[in-house]
Write a protein that holds these residues in place. Structure first.
Motif, mmCIF file in Angstrom:
data_model
loop_
_atom_site.group_PDB
_atom_site.id
_atom_site.type_symbol
_atom_site.label_atom_id
_atom_site.label_comp_id
_atom_site.label_asym_id
_atom_site.label_seq_id
_atom_site.Cartn_x
_atom_site.Cartn_y
_atom_site.Cartn_z
ATOM 1 N N PHE A 149 0.815 -1.208 0.000
ATOM 2 C CA PHE A 149 0.000 0.000 0.000
ATOM 3 C C PHE A 149 0.856 1.268 0.000
ATOM 4 N N VAL A 150 2.022 1.213 0.617
ATOM 5 C CA VAL A 150 2.941 2.357 0.533
ATOM 6 C C VAL A 150 3.368 2.563 -0.919
ATOM 7 N N LEU A 151 3.705 1.445 -1.597
ATOM 8 C CA LEU A 151 4.104 1.544 -3.002
ATOM 9 C C LEU A 151 2.952 2.040 -3.863
ATOM 10 N N ALA A 152 1.748 1.519 -3.605
ATOM 11 C CA ALA A 152 0.585 1.981 -4.367
ATOM 12 C C ALA A 152 0.311 3.459 -4.103
ATOM 13 N N GLY A 153 0.479 3.893 -2.847
ATOM 14 C CA GLY A 153 0.295 5.311 -2.523
ATOM 15 C C GLY A 153 1.304 6.190 -3.231
ATOM 16 N N LEU A 154 2.556 5.726 -3.294
ATOM 17 C CA LEU A 154 3.590 6.489 -4.011
ATOM 18 C C LEU A 154 3.264 6.577 -5.497
ATOM 19 N N CYS A 155 2.784 5.480 -6.059
ATOM 20 C CA CYS A 155 2.404 5.508 -7.485
ATOM 21 C C CYS A 155 1.233 6.465 -7.718
ATOM 22 N N ALA A 156 0.274 6.475 -6.794
ATOM 23 C CA ALA A 156 -0.852 7.401 -6.925
ATOM 24 C C ALA A 156 -0.379 8.848 -6.824
ATOM 25 N N CYS A 157 0.569 9.098 -5.911
ATOM 26 C CA CYS A 157 1.132 10.454 -5.792
ATOM 27 C C CYS A 157 1.872 10.852 -7.059
ATOM 28 N N LEU A 158 2.588 9.887 -7.653
ATOM 29 C CA LEU A 158 3.295 10.169 -8.903
ATOM 30 C C LEU A 158 2.311 10.501 -10.015
ATOM 31 N N LEU A 159 1.209 9.749 -10.068
ATOM 32 C CA LEU A 159 0.175 10.061 -11.059
ATOM 33 C C LEU A 159 -0.392 11.459 -10.851
ATOM 34 N N ALA A 160 -0.631 11.798 -9.577
ATOM 35 C CA ALA A 160 -1.157 13.132 -9.277
ATOM 36 C C ALA A 160 -0.169 14.213 -9.696
ATOM 37 N N LEU A 161 1.139 13.974 -9.438
ATOM 38 C CA LEU A 161 2.162 14.950 -9.824
ATOM 39 C C LEU A 161 2.208 15.110 -11.337
ATOM 40 N N LEU A 162 2.180 13.981 -12.054
ATOM 41 C CA LEU A 162 2.185 14.062 -13.522
ATOM 42 C C LEU A 162 0.932 14.781 -14.032
ATOM 43 N N GLY A 163 -0.189 14.527 -13.362
ATOM 44 C CA GLY A 163 -1.412 15.208 -13.756
ATOM 45 C C GLY A 163 -1.325 16.712 -13.536
ATOM 46 N N LEU A 164 -0.743 17.118 -12.405
ATOM 47 C CA LEU A 164 -0.575 18.550 -12.148
ATOM 48 C C LEU A 164 0.347 19.194 -13.168
ATOM 49 N N ILE A 165 1.403 18.462 -13.535
ATOM 50 C CA ILE A 165 2.309 18.989 -14.570
ATOM 51 C C ILE A 165 1.569 19.143 -15.896
ATOM 52 N N LEU A 166 0.761 18.142 -16.237
ATOM 53 C CA LEU A 166 -0.013 18.204 -17.478
ATOM 54 C C LEU A 166 -1.007 19.351 -17.437
ATOM 55 N N ILE A 167 -1.663 19.548 -16.304
ATOM 56 C CA ILE A 167 -2.613 20.661 -16.174
ATOM 57 C C ILE A 167 -1.901 21.999 -16.343
ATOM 58 N N ARG A 168 -0.721 22.103 -15.751
ATOM 59 C CA ARG A 168 0.051 23.347 -15.892
ATOM 60 C C ARG A 168 0.414 23.606 -17.359
ATOM 61 N N ILE A 169 0.815 22.543 -18.066
ATOM 62 C CA ILE A 169 1.155 22.686 -19.486
ATOM 63 C C ILE A 169 -0.068 23.118 -20.281
ATOM 64 N N VAL A 170 -1.232 22.505 -19.970
ATOM 65 C CA VAL A 170 -2.469 22.865 -20.679
ATOM 66 C C VAL A 170 -2.828 24.325 -20.422
ATOM 67 N N ARG A 171 -2.694 24.748 -19.182
ATOM 68 C CA ARG A 171 -3.036 26.155 -18.873
ATOM 69 C C ARG A 171 -2.068 27.120 -19.525
ATOM 70 N N LEU A 172 -0.791 26.771 -19.572
ATOM 71 C CA LEU A 172 0.176 27.634 -20.273
ATOM 72 C C LEU A 172 -0.144 27.697 -21.759
ATOM 73 N N ARG A 173 -0.513 26.569 -22.333
ATOM 74 C CA ARG A 173 -0.881 26.572 -23.752
ATOM 75 C C ARG A 173 -2.125 27.410 -24.000
ATOM 76 N N ASP A 174 -3.132 27.266 -23.098
ATOM 77 C CA ASP A 174 -4.360 28.057 -23.256
ATOM 78 C C ASP A 174 -4.069 29.551 -23.144
ATOM 79 N N ARG A 175 -3.166 29.890 -22.221
ATOM 80 C CA ARG A 175 -2.811 31.307 -22.074
ATOM 81 C C ARG A 175 -2.107 31.817 -23.320
ATOM 82 N N SER A 176 -1.215 30.996 -23.880
ATOM 83 C CA SER A 176 -0.512 31.387 -25.100
ATOM 84 C C SER A 176 -1.483 31.506 -26.264
ATOM 85 N N ASP A 177 -2.433 30.540 -26.341
ATOM 86 C CA ASP A 177 -3.441 30.617 -27.410
ATOM 87 C C ASP A 177 -4.308 31.856 -27.265
ATOM 88 N N LEU A 178 -4.617 32.229 -26.023
ATOM 89 C CA LEU A 178 -5.430 33.427 -25.805
ATOM 90 C C LEU A 178 -4.697 34.678 -26.285
#
Length: 381
Positions: free
Chosen positions: A293-322
């Motif tokens: 469960f510690v390993l699964a929790g770390l993997c879930a945290c990694l997914l969340a981190l990658l998701g936050l990075i992806l969201i940041r990239i999407v928002r930067l792209r949207d700002r540039s498109d605007l």
């Protein structure tokens, strides 16, 4: 740059979609981990049950080897003293044979023959020199289907060990007289066999009489030996249909939840019991559970981190498109960009005015070939 309401709506839904995807992936990961860990625990319990069954089978065979000489002694005594116990020649032959037999079988502790009528000791032999045990009283009905009667465990103060008396009454002088022949087994050897096995700190081994009397037990405690315990209903119910079985119960002498395997010892009124602590069995599993469960929790945290990075990239792209869209919409020139495949990719408001096309028409053909607007294909204006 006019992207249209549909694309703006799609972009607004992208961030919640990413969040939903991360949440779903994390829940799927944790759910899969939980399912695998649960099955791992069930396999551990099944393996422990199999081990307990194997152990109780080993003890059954060990006890049968201990009891087999008792059958021989009882049969020999009946043959030797079938006429009269006072026959000096028969006593001499029996003494010689018994001495040779007991010298090779150290678990045989004592042999006695008493008059079943008045209890007078007619013959006795004990390794410790203490008076041999007379054995339990019984009648023919109580021995129906059994080779001998089993008494309560007896403590020998000289050898400081426990003995188990097994006896049977034999008729002599044409049935006019009954003799009770008792053979006492030393439980020290059985206790040593118990102690040699690794059953975990919470495990338990026991030899019970069929009525629930404790004859031997590990962990050893003198107060337990000779204690009459109510036979678990699970054992009673299973013994009615079979000579062995396994179940899990916390209704034990010390209240510890255990996986219990039992087996009737041949045709004797004895039951061998092996009990493995559920806590001991699952100790390693619980360690693996924590790690998984510690390993699964770390993997879930990694997914969340990658998701936050992806969201940041999407928002930067949207700002540039605007910024780009604002710039293009304020240009005096009309702009229509066509890709290498000849499809419309970008346009601004000025080109709509120049072509006299409504926004809805341009949205409808955006992504189509430029020939949808012009009579002749063009690559630039």
């Amino acid at each position: 740059m006019a992207d249209g309401a549909e694309q703006s709506s799609a972009r607004r839904l992208m961030v919640p979609g990413i969040f939903a995807g991360i949440l779903f992936a994390s829940l799927l990961l944790l759910g899969t981990t939980s399912w695998l860990v649960w099955h791992s625990g069930q396999r551990a319990l099944a393996s422990a049950t199999s081990s307990a069954q194997n152990l109780v089978t080993v003890f059954d065979r060990h006890l049968l080897r201990m009891i087999d000489p008792v059958r021989i002694i009882l049969r020999t005594a009946q043959n030797q003293f079938g006429g009269s116990v006072d026959d000096a020649k028969a006593r001499s032959l029996f003494d010689f044979w018994l001495d040779a037999t007991m010298s090779e079988l150290p678990h045989l502790h004592a042999v006695s023959i008493v008059d079943a009528g008045n209890g007078a000791l007619l013959y006795g032999f004990s390794r410790s020199g203490e008076t041999a045990t007379n054995g339990p009283r019984h009648d023919a009905a109580s021995l129906a289907g059994q080779p001998f009667a089993v008494g309560a465990a007896v403590f020998d103060t000289v050898s400081q060990s426990w003995g188990l008396p097994l006896s049977r009454e034999i008729a002599v002088a044409g049935g006019a007289r009954l003799l009770r022949v008792t053979v006492t087994l030393s439980l020290t050897h059985l206790q040593e066999a118990y102690d040699a096995l690794d059953i975990g700190p919470g495990g338990s081994l026991a030899l019970l009489r069929s009525d629930g009397l404790v004859l031997a037990r590990r962990p050893y405690a003198r107060d337990f030996i000779g204690q009459s315990v109510q036979q678990p209903p699970e054992i009673r119910a299973r013994l009615a249909d079979a000579d062995s079985g396994s179940f899990t119960s916390d209704k034990t002498i010390d209240g510890v939840a255990r996986i219990i395997s039992f087996q009737r010892v041949g045709d004797a009124p004895l039951i061998a019991v092996v009990a493995l602590s559920v806590a001991d069995v699952l100790a390693r599993w619980r360690q693996d559970l924590t790690h998984d469960f510690v390993l699964a929790g770390l993997c879930a945290c990694l997914l969340a981190l990658l998701g936050l990075i992806l969201i940041r990239i999407v928002r930067l792209r949207d700002r540039s498109d605007l910024h780009l869209r604002t710039t293009l919409d304020h240009m005096a020139q009309g702009l229509l960009m066509v890709g290498p495949s000849g499809r419309i990719e970008v346009y601004n408001k000025r080109v709509l005015a120049m072509l006299d096309l409504p926004e809805s028409r341009m949205r409808a053909v955006r992504g189509a070939r430029v020939g949808m607007i012009f009579q002749e294909p063009a690559t630039s204006l």
